[in-house]
Design a protein around this motif. Sequence first.
Motif, PDB file in Angstrom:
ATOM      1  N   ASP A 200      -9.640  65.837 164.286  1.00 41.09           N
ATOM      2  CA  ASP A 200     -10.456  64.722 164.203  1.00 41.09           C
ATOM      3  C   ASP A 200     -12.111  64.598 164.173  1.00 41.09           C
ATOM      4  N   THR A 202     -15.275  63.204 164.095  1.00 45.34           N
ATOM      5  CA  THR A 202     -16.210  62.067 164.795  1.00 45.34           C
ATOM      6  C   THR A 202     -17.450  61.846 164.302  1.00 45.34           C
ATOM      7  N   THR A 203     -17.562  60.838 163.576  1.00 44.16           N
ATOM      8  CA  THR A 203     -19.177  60.425 163.145  1.00 44.16           C
ATOM      9  C   THR A 203     -19.626  59.318 163.744  1.00 44.16           C
ATOM     10  N   ARG A 204     -21.021  59.475 164.267  1.00 36.01           N
ATOM     11  CA  ARG A 204     -21.834  58.266 164.847  1.00 36.01           C
ATOM     12  C   ARG A 204     -22.890  58.044 164.168  1.00 36.01           C
ATOM     13  N   SER A 205     -22.900  56.967 163.757  1.00 36.82           N
ATOM     14  CA  SER A 205     -24.111  56.337 162.925  1.00 36.82           C
ATOM     15  C   SER A 205     -24.978  55.161 163.695  1.00 36.82           C
ATOM     16  N   ASP A 214     -22.280  53.045 165.722  1.00 35.06           N
ATOM     17  CA  ASP A 214     -21.116  52.802 165.245  1.00 35.06           C
ATOM     18  C   ASP A 214     -20.203  54.261 165.302  1.00 35.06           C
ATOM     19  N   SER A 216     -16.945  56.416 164.080  1.00 35.28           N
ATOM     20  CA  SER A 216     -15.729  56.565 163.166  1.00 35.28           C
ATOM     21  C   SER A 216     -14.910  57.801 163.281  1.00 35.28           C
ATOM     22  N   GLN A 217     -13.698  57.848 162.897  1.00 34.73           N
ATOM     23  CA  GLN A 217     -13.151  59.199 162.890  1.00 34.73           C
ATOM     24  C   GLN A 217     -12.273  59.345 161.615  1.00 34.73           C
ATOM     25  N   GLN A 218     -12.402  60.466 161.253  1.00 32.53           N
ATOM     26  CA  GLN A 218     -11.648  60.746 160.057  1.00 32.53           C
ATOM     27  C   GLN A 218     -10.741  62.188 160.310  1.00 32.53           C
TER      28      GLN A 218
END
Length: 399
Positions: A200, A202-205, A214, A216-218
Amino acid sequence: MSKQVQDAYIVAANRAPIGKAPRGAFKNTRPEELLMHVIQATLARVPGLDPQAIEDVIIGCAFPEAEQGLNIARVSALLAGLPVTVGGVTVNRYCASGVTALAMAADRIRVGEADVILAGGVESMSMVPMMGNTPSVSPHIFEQDEHLGLAYGMGLTAEKVAQRWSVKREAQDLFSFESHQKALKAQATGEFNDEIAPFDVTTRSPDLQRGQIDVSQQLTAQDEGPRADTSLAALSKLKPVFAQGGSVTAGNSSQMSDGAAALLVVSEKALKQFNLTPLARFVSFAVRGVPPEIMGIGPKEAIPAALKAAGLKQDQLDWIELNEAFAAQSLAVIEELKLDPKKVNPLGGAIALGHPLGATGAIRAATVVHALRRHALKYGMVTMCVGAGMGAAGIIERV
């Protein structure tokens, strides 16, 4: 006093998907996060094992600096939740770092110095570029002509191999195309599912207007390298990038990548103590040197040495993972040793799947372990050329 030689068994083998560098899925994922993930996934396969029994963590990394520095093996082991009593060491043999780590773990067990060791490899080429951040070549290399090859870029060594072994551009492009086709088919049929531990990302924006971050996970579950849009026509249009009038292109060279893998190696005593099921036995390992300017031919020396140490003949190998650093050197090795092309990289190689340097040997070892079991085969090999003029080869037996 000499130790009694015993067998070393692989009881779990997992890897992360391979991401494209420097703009792929793991471009912002630190390498210790990838390594932590595969360590945890590997140990999850052996719930009966007491983590306190692990005596060392041996991890290969080709450029152990910056984000990959500070002994990433020890750091990642602790961050993955292993007891503080577990040791950790990072080893470097360039592209053979991962399989060297596996061989070192097997050696410790075979001579009776350990019973449970975690081995593997990690590399983030997104964060630590080829040659590292501040490469510096010794001036002594240029004082003697026979050492000049140490200063050659890997692409130039591939050109030297292509010239010496008369490997044509057309053959290199065809080999590359077939690597992608085999990899795409392998993905479609789930050949890698047993060895890949999906990750997974994890992106933090930052959202400045709302004053918050924000998250999000991909989920990344497949290797990013294989290209369905690759064609012989497209490959033939690419220009050589390492030598004027050469034949080595970006299309017939391995991809820069991010990845990690981990394998748990144990003794027969540990098998019985923790009621573990062996997947494979690590049989033998060999490293041999060749002139640095033709480093790509290295496996032609290492493979016979590993076979001799194992007491095997070449035709007894059922599966061969020959790292595709370049199509030119892969084809030269296949021709020189008369390897059976049908046994070489049945699922594609680094040209399609990617080559995260120090992790590749461990990644391809995981592939061999699971492929031998899926296809009910006996012996597999992981082999590769190595920078500075070496070849490495390790043999694995399904049990």
